[in-house]
Structures are given as structure tokens and as C-alpha cells.
Design a protein around this motif. Sequence first.
Motif, mmCIF file in Angstrom:
data_model
loop_
_atom_site.group_PDB
_atom_site.id
_atom_site.type_symbol
_atom_site.label_atom_id
_atom_site.label_comp_id
_atom_site.label_asym_id
_atom_site.label_seq_id
_atom_site.Cartn_x
_atom_site.Cartn_y
_atom_site.Cartn_z
ATOM 1 N N ALA A 32 0.867 -1.176 0.000
ATOM 2 C CA ALA A 32 0.000 0.000 0.000
ATOM 3 C C ALA A 32 0.903 1.224 0.000
ATOM 4 O O ALA A 32 2.132 1.102 -0.046
ATOM 5 C CB ALA A 32 -0.936 -0.013 1.209
ATOM 6 N N TYR A 50 -1.793 3.827 6.433
ATOM 7 C CA TYR A 50 -1.511 4.037 5.014
ATOM 8 C C TYR A 50 -2.261 5.270 4.527
ATOM 9 O O TYR A 50 -3.094 5.830 5.228
ATOM 10 C CB TYR A 50 -1.970 2.820 4.196
ATOM 11 C CG TYR A 50 -1.288 1.533 4.590
ATOM 12 C CD1 TYR A 50 0.026 1.276 4.213
ATOM 13 C CD2 TYR A 50 -1.957 0.558 5.329
ATOM 14 C CE1 TYR A 50 0.665 0.088 4.560
ATOM 15 C CE2 TYR A 50 -1.328 -0.633 5.679
ATOM 16 C CZ TYR A 50 -0.023 -0.861 5.298
ATOM 17 O OH TYR A 50 0.594 -2.028 5.648
ATOM 18 N N TRP A 51 -1.972 5.657 3.277
ATOM 19 C CA TRP A 51 -2.699 6.732 2.616
ATOM 20 C C TRP A 51 -3.518 6.104 1.496
ATOM 21 O O TRP A 51 -2.984 5.435 0.617
ATOM 22 C CB TRP A 51 -1.748 7.778 2.047
ATOM 23 C CG TRP A 51 -2.468 8.851 1.312
ATOM 24 C CD1 TRP A 51 -2.545 9.014 -0.046
ATOM 25 C CD2 TRP A 51 -3.249 9.908 1.877
ATOM 26 N NE1 TRP A 51 -3.321 10.102 -0.349
ATOM 27 C CE2 TRP A 51 -3.768 10.671 0.813
ATOM 28 C CE3 TRP A 51 -3.562 10.274 3.193
ATOM 29 C CZ2 TRP A 51 -4.579 11.783 1.013
ATOM 30 C CZ3 TRP A 51 -4.364 11.386 3.388
ATOM 31 C CH2 TRP A 51 -4.857 12.127 2.315
ATOM 32 N N SER A 52 -4.819 6.298 1.538
ATOM 33 C CA SER A 52 -5.699 5.783 0.492
ATOM 34 C C SER A 52 -5.724 6.764 -0.669
ATOM 35 O O SER A 52 -6.187 7.899 -0.511
ATOM 36 C CB SER A 52 -7.112 5.580 1.035
ATOM 37 O OG SER A 52 -7.995 5.291 -0.025
ATOM 38 N N ARG A 53 -5.227 6.333 -1.819
ATOM 39 C CA ARG A 53 -5.232 7.192 -2.997
ATOM 40 C C ARG A 53 -6.645 7.437 -3.508
ATOM 41 O O ARG A 53 -6.950 8.523 -3.971
ATOM 42 C CB ARG A 53 -4.379 6.573 -4.114
ATOM 43 C CG ARG A 53 -2.897 6.483 -3.737
ATOM 44 C CD ARG A 53 -2.096 5.819 -4.820
ATOM 45 N NE ARG A 53 -2.590 4.465 -5.055
ATOM 46 C CZ ARG A 53 -2.266 3.711 -6.096
ATOM 47 N NH1 ARG A 53 -1.439 4.171 -7.010
ATOM 48 N NH2 ARG A 53 -2.747 2.501 -6.229
ATOM 49 N N SER A 54 -7.517 6.436 -3.416
ATOM 50 C CA SER A 54 -8.877 6.601 -3.933
ATOM 51 C C SER A 54 -9.729 7.493 -3.031
ATOM 52 O O SER A 54 -10.499 8.322 -3.515
ATOM 53 C CB SER A 54 -9.561 5.242 -4.119
ATOM 54 O OG SER A 54 -9.627 4.560 -2.888
ATOM 55 N N ARG A 55 -9.587 7.330 -1.717
ATOM 56 C CA ARG A 55 -10.379 8.135 -0.773
ATOM 57 C C ARG A 55 -9.689 9.437 -0.378
ATOM 58 O O ARG A 55 -10.277 10.282 0.279
ATOM 59 C CB ARG A 55 -10.684 7.312 0.484
ATOM 60 C CG ARG A 55 -11.593 6.138 0.230
ATOM 61 C CD ARG A 55 -12.013 5.462 1.545
ATOM 62 N NE ARG A 55 -10.891 5.094 2.376
ATOM 63 C CZ ARG A 55 -10.347 3.879 2.441
ATOM 64 N NH1 ARG A 55 -10.822 2.901 1.709
ATOM 65 N NH2 ARG A 55 -9.327 3.631 3.231
ATOM 66 N N TRP A 59 -5.700 5.701 6.361
ATOM 67 C CA TRP A 59 -6.335 4.404 6.514
ATOM 68 C C TRP A 59 -5.502 3.619 7.524
ATOM 69 O O TRP A 59 -4.379 3.225 7.232
ATOM 70 C CB TRP A 59 -6.398 3.759 5.141
ATOM 71 C CG TRP A 59 -6.558 2.293 5.044
ATOM 72 C CD1 TRP A 59 -7.394 1.503 5.765
ATOM 73 C CD2 TRP A 59 -5.866 1.425 4.139
ATOM 74 N NE1 TRP A 59 -7.273 0.205 5.352
ATOM 75 C CE2 TRP A 59 -6.349 0.137 4.362
ATOM 76 C CE3 TRP A 59 -4.901 1.632 3.157
ATOM 77 C CZ2 TRP A 59 -5.880 -0.962 3.646
ATOM 78 C CZ3 TRP A 59 -4.440 0.545 2.453
ATOM 79 C CH2 TRP A 59 -4.933 -0.735 2.692
ATOM 80 N N LYS A 61 -4.927 0.349 9.139
ATOM 81 C CA LYS A 61 -5.294 -1.019 8.800
ATOM 82 C C LYS A 61 -6.022 -1.669 9.969
ATOM 83 O O LYS A 61 -5.528 -1.683 11.090
ATOM 84 C CB LYS A 61 -4.041 -1.817 8.418
ATOM 85 C CG LYS A 61 -4.324 -3.217 7.951
ATOM 86 C CD LYS A 61 -5.058 -3.234 6.639
ATOM 87 C CE LYS A 61 -5.237 -4.665 6.158
ATOM 88 N NZ LYS A 61 -6.258 -4.792 5.157
ATOM 89 N N HIS A 95 -8.210 -7.091 1.218
ATOM 90 C CA HIS A 95 -9.619 -6.701 1.258
ATOM 91 C C HIS A 95 -10.537 -7.797 0.720
ATOM 92 O O HIS A 95 -11.747 -7.755 0.928
ATOM 93 C CB HIS A 95 -9.842 -5.389 0.487
ATOM 94 C CG HIS A 95 -9.818 -5.555 -0.993
ATOM 95 N ND1 HIS A 95 -8.636 -5.653 -1.700
ATOM 96 C CD2 HIS A 95 -10.810 -5.657 -1.886
ATOM 97 C CE1 HIS A 95 -8.925 -5.805 -2.989
ATOM 98 N NE2 HIS A 95 -10.239 -5.809 -3.131
#
Length: 119
Positions: A32, A50-55, A59, A61, A95
Motif C-alpha cells: 500500500a 496508510y494513505w488511500s489514494r482513492s479516498r 487508513w 489497517k 480486502h
Amino acid sequence: MDFDPQSLRFDAQGLIPAIAQDAQSGEVLMMAWMNAEAVARTLETRRVTYWSRSRKSFWVKGETSGHTQELVDFRLDCDRDCLLVLINQVGAACHTNRRSCFYTAVRDDVEVILSEPMA
């Protein structure tokens, strides 16, 4: 030598890949992205963030699934452009509810599914 987060080589979007590996078995579980703040939060809390690229948001975990990652060791590659987080994984890392995201192999030009979702 003290760790300087500014020494990391983030990409143009300010991200760096982070590979999560089970600290006991050595199994690679997932990859990720982290940004500088996710790195800082991970090191401070020992819960992998982590860093969510989509949101476009942080994030942690397991925050919603309960499938947490506790940081055991934090490593940098030689070019400082990729991270390895050795973790204690609770439950599935993927996921898709599998232990690892790397459950598909290509053998003789055929995709082979190596594991089923966890019960």
C-alpha cells in the motif's frame, strides 16, 4: 543516527510504497502507499497507517475490519524509495478476506488461485 523522514524519496504525489510482511513467517501480505504523515503516525502509534489514494484519506489497517497490523520493525530500502513494514497481522491482510493480497500465481501462462478467502 537519528531517522530523518525527509530523507525518504517520495514520488511526485508525495507517496512511497510500503510492503507489509509478516514478522514471524516472512510471508509478504500486501503493498500500500504511505505519505510523510502516514509514516509519522505509524512510527508514533505502532499501528500501521496508510494513505488511500482513492479516498484521499488516512487508513489505519483494521480500523473498520478488525484485521489490524501491529508494527514490529520499520525498514528502508537502499534507495530510500520503498518501505518494508514487518508486522503482526490479525486476520486477513487483503480486502478480499485472504491472508495475503498475493494469492494469484501465473504458471505456464495460466493464473492459479493459491488461497481461498478466510472463513
